[in-house]
Design a protein around this motif. Structure first.
Motif, PDB file in Angstrom:
ATOM      1  N   ASP A  42       0.737  -1.140  -0.306  1.00 21.16           N
ATOM      2  CA  ASP A  42      -0.041   0.021   0.006  1.00 21.16           C
ATOM      3  C   ASP A  42       0.758   1.171   0.048  1.00 21.16           C
ATOM      4  N   SER A  43       2.063   1.178   0.735  1.00 22.95           N
ATOM      5  CA  SER A  43       2.705   2.517   0.916  1.00 22.95           C
ATOM      6  C   SER A  43       3.542   2.645  -0.468  1.00 22.95           C
ATOM      7  N   LEU A  44       3.768   1.720  -1.163  1.00 23.81           N
ATOM      8  CA  LEU A  44       4.614   1.847  -2.359  1.00 23.81           C
ATOM      9  C   LEU A  44       3.609   1.869  -3.715  1.00 23.81           C
ATOM     10  N   GLY A  45       2.422   2.014  -3.550  1.00 21.73           N
ATOM     11  CA  GLY A  45       1.491   1.977  -4.611  1.00 21.73           C
ATOM     12  C   GLY A  45       1.557   0.769  -5.487  1.00 21.73           C
ATOM     13  N   GLU A  46       1.685  -0.597  -5.215  1.00 19.51           N
ATOM     14  CA  GLU A  46       1.894  -1.603  -5.744  1.00 19.51           C
ATOM     15  C   GLU A  46       2.803  -1.593  -7.043  1.00 19.51           C
ATOM     16  N   SER A  47       3.887  -0.861  -6.741  1.00 21.37           N
ATOM     17  CA  SER A  47       4.739  -0.660  -7.644  1.00 21.37           C
ATOM     18  C   SER A  47       5.530  -2.017  -8.334  1.00 21.37           C
ATOM     19  N   SER A  48       5.512  -2.037  -9.603  1.00 18.36           N
ATOM     20  CA  SER A  48       5.861  -3.374 -10.287  1.00 18.36           C
ATOM     21  C   SER A  48       7.218  -3.679 -10.199  1.00 18.36           C
ATOM     22  N   ASP A  49       8.167  -2.842  -9.654  1.00 15.21           N
ATOM     23  CA  ASP A  49       9.624  -2.988  -9.638  1.00 15.21           C
ATOM     24  C   ASP A  49       9.793  -3.822  -8.245  1.00 15.21           C
ATOM     25  N   ILE A  50       8.844  -3.426  -7.348  1.00 19.17           N
ATOM     26  CA  ILE A  50       9.292  -4.177  -5.989  1.00 19.17           C
ATOM     27  C   ILE A  50       8.735  -5.441  -6.022  1.00 19.17           C
ATOM     28  N   VAL A  51       9.796  -6.224  -5.710  1.00 18.53           N
ATOM     29  CA  VAL A  51       9.568  -7.884  -5.527  1.00 18.53           C
ATOM     30  C   VAL A  51       9.427  -8.123  -4.362  1.00 18.53           C
ATOM     31  N   ILE A  52       8.268  -9.047  -3.901  1.00 23.68           N
ATOM     32  CA  ILE A  52       7.981  -9.526  -2.706  1.00 23.68           C
ATOM     33  C   ILE A  52       7.670 -11.084  -2.670  1.00 23.68           C
ATOM     34  N   ARG A  53       8.652 -11.790  -2.182  1.00 26.87           N
ATOM     35  CA  ARG A  53       8.548 -13.363  -2.329  1.00 26.87           C
ATOM     36  C   ARG A  53       8.370 -13.886  -0.946  1.00 26.87           C
ATOM     37  N   GLU A  54       7.185 -14.772  -0.601  1.00 28.24           N
ATOM     38  CA  GLU A  54       6.971 -15.512   0.546  1.00 28.24           C
ATOM     39  C   GLU A  54       7.530 -16.745   0.203  1.00 28.24           C
ATOM     40  N   ILE A  55       8.548 -17.274   1.350  1.00 27.75           N
ATOM     41  CA  ILE A  55       9.077 -18.476   1.494  1.00 27.75           C
ATOM     42  C   ILE A  55       9.069 -19.086   2.725  1.00 27.75           C
ATOM     43  N   ARG A  56       9.156 -20.419   2.641  1.00 30.36           N
ATOM     44  CA  ARG A  56       9.103 -21.125   4.196  1.00 30.36           C
ATOM     45  C   ARG A  56      10.426 -21.765   4.388  1.00 30.36           C
ATOM     46  N   ILE A  57      11.004 -21.719   5.533  1.00 27.11           N
ATOM     47  CA  ILE A  57      12.412 -22.056   6.002  1.00 27.11           C
ATOM     48  C   ILE A  57      12.331 -23.121   6.920  1.00 27.11           C
ATOM     49  N   GLY A  58      13.359 -23.661   7.449  1.00 30.52           N
ATOM     50  CA  GLY A  58      13.244 -24.572   8.680  1.00 30.52           C
ATOM     51  C   GLY A  58      13.083 -25.873   8.658  1.00 30.52           C
ATOM     52  N   LYS A  59      12.935 -26.644   9.371  1.00 29.12           N
ATOM     53  CA  LYS A  59      12.622 -28.004   9.312  1.00 29.12           C
ATOM     54  C   LYS A  59      11.053 -28.158   8.752  1.00 29.12           C
TER      55      LYS A  59
END
Length: 533
Positions: A42-59
């Protein structure tokens, strides 16, 4: 030492403790990772050059994490090989819970045992998150934690180290500063391998958040001048700094003086030499021009090449620069004064020749000189702004065609074309562009005084100019030193250049603590001989 106090441009805002606490709490990172992701979007206005990647780590992928980076500013291969691979593969199946202690939470464990990256800092609020994210760093947030990590892996396309464009090099290093701040600091570090070379970093600009670095040699630079530089930089309150010229406008002593009180250069050797004299360098991210303070009048006639060649040649070239300064400033005014008021000073043959040339010219000498000077300034500016391949050719052809046509048409006399040409050529001798601009501005004032009062007007203008120069200061240092106040020891590097092995001291007014550069062999005490075993 009296330092010039510049008007404070900052706005004082009074905030109560409750308001401060509220703004801090709303600015702090949230515990929920989805909430943090949504706030960033929301703060960056859904800017296309901002990449957000959700991952899972650990056991078994028990920990949910989010990686934020800006495409084009981040080193993507390093992100994939050293960050994501470490998080998703290297610690896969590793029970991170075994390393958790009251002193080591999950973020500390990741930073100490998993991340194979050099620069990692803690993150607690969104302001730092946006600054680091938009600077090219990678952000790592963990679900359930109100803190994060800033991973330094900036990388963007840059021009690289090339030869200085505004300061040509005949003999000396052919490397120049680039637009990358860290590259520029490294170029200076490579020349000065001194642990006392200290660097302080600041962020200026509420929106651009431009990185600015102050470099000086501790123990050589005057502490009062260093504190004055810090004070003036801290008082800058503006939304954006795009070039070091913006900084210069805020920190210079005399805003309306035609003479520059801040020196700028593209050459690392010039900065290194200035630091050794006790000056302070100000480097701004995004520009190859480095500011040097304090700046003195004689400094604008000095070039690094003066010290790389034979001292006789260096002294001759510097004397030519001072002579060219006088020619570019006063020759048109003297020509106007003599031909208008003091014709009796000319030899009869020369006077008859000038009178014959001006027989059909319809304008007074002042108007004639004004037309030619303005025409040449237009040609000069057009040559700079036009494409480089045709700019120089256009300037030469334009000046030749216009000058020849004006003389043949009887609008301008041939002597005036010669005077303007000599003046223009002399203005190009200055090694610094700033001083050449000052001469171009003052030249018109002296022409007006000569047209009004003759040589008396020129004398009045020179007195006013000298008084103005003597009244200027650059960060508390008299602008005309070491000429005024006169210092004998500093004359070794003013109008002439003595051999570098004879420069035993640093400039007296600039440096107050560590004045000796090298011991004078004539005054050095002989060392007792070592006992031979």
């Amino acid at each position: 030492m009296g330092f010039f106090k510049k008007k404070d441009h900052t706005k004082e805002q009074s905030t109560s403790p409750s308001q401060t606490k509220e703004s801090t709490s709303t600015n702090a990172l949230k515990t929920s990772l989805p909430d943090n992701i949504q706030f960033v979007k929301d703060s960056l206005g859904e800017s296309s050059d901002i990449v957000i990647r959700e991952i899972r780590i650990g056991k078994g992928g028990s920990v949910k994490a989010g990686i934020f980076y800006t495409d084009g500013l981040t080193d993507t291969p390093a992100l994939q090989n050293f960050i994501m691979e470490s998080l998703m593969l290297d610690i896969k199946g590793t029970p991170l819970e075994k390393k958790l202690t009251p002193e080591h939470n999950l973020l500390t464990v990741l930073k100490d045992f998993a991340m194979t990256v050099g620069e990692i800092t803690d993150l607690t609020n969104f302001d730092d998150l946006f600054t680091s994210l938009l600077s090219g760093d990678t952000i790592l947030l963990i679900d359930g934690h109100s803190e994060g990590l800033v991973i330094g892996n900036k990388h963007w396309v840059e021009r690289g180290i090339t030869e200085p464009a505004s300061q040509t090099v005949v003999r000396g290093p052919r490397e120049g500063f680039s637009e990358n701040l860290r590259v520029n600091t490294a170029l200076v570090r490579r020349k000065l391998k001194d642990p006392n070379l200290w660097m302080e970093s600041k962020v200026i600009g509420t929106r651009t958040k431009t990185n600015v670095a102050i470099m000086y040699i501790n123990g050589v630079a005057n502490d009062k001048i260093v504190n004055e530089v810090r004070l003036r930089l801290d008082r800058i309150d503006i939304d954006g700094i795009l070039e070091s010229g913006n900084i210069e406008g805020f920190i210079e002593d005399s805003t309306y003086s035609p003479f520059p009180t801040v020196f700028n250069t593209e050459r690392p050797d010039t900065v290194a030499a200035a630091l050794l004299e006790g000056r302070i360098a100000i480097l701004v991210d995004g520009t190859p021009f480095v500011l040097i303070v304090p700046a003195l009048f004689v400094q604008f006639f000095q070039s690094p090449e003066d010290y790389y060649v034979h001292t006789g040649i260096g002294s001759l070239i510097r004397a030519l620069r001072f002579l060219s300064f006088v020619i570019a400033l006063l020759v048109p005014a003297f020509f106007i004064a003599i031909t208008t008021f003091h014709q009796s000073m000319l030899p009869p043959a020369l006077l008859i020749s000038l009178a014959a040339q001006r027989e059909g010219v319809p304008f007074p000498t002042f108007i004639e000189a004004l037309i030619m000077e303005i025409t040449f300034e237009i040609l000069r500016e057009a040559g700079i702004r036009m494409p480089r391949s045709i700019g120089s050719a256009m300037s030469i052809v334009g000046a030749f065609v216009i000058g020849t046509a004006a003389v043949e048409a009887g609008i301008i006399s041939a002597a005036m074309v010669i005077v303007v040409s000599i003046t223009a050529i002399s203005s190009f001798v200055s090694p610094t562009y700033n001083l050449a601009i000052s001469v171009r501005i003052l030249r018109f004032g002296f022409m007006a005084l000569a047209a009004s009062f003759g040589l008396y007007g020129i004398a009045i203008g020179l007195v006013a100019l000298i008084l103005h120069l003597c009244s200027l200061r650059s960060f508390g240092i008299p602008y005309m030193s070491p000429l005024a106040p006169f210092n004998v020891s500093d004359q070794k590097d003013t109008l002439i250049v003595v051999p570098i092995w004879k420069m035993f001291t640093r400039p007296r007014l600039i440096n107050q603590t560590n004045k000796v550069r090298q011991q004078d062999p004539a005054t050095a005490k002989p060392q007792p001989p070592k006992n031979e075993e």
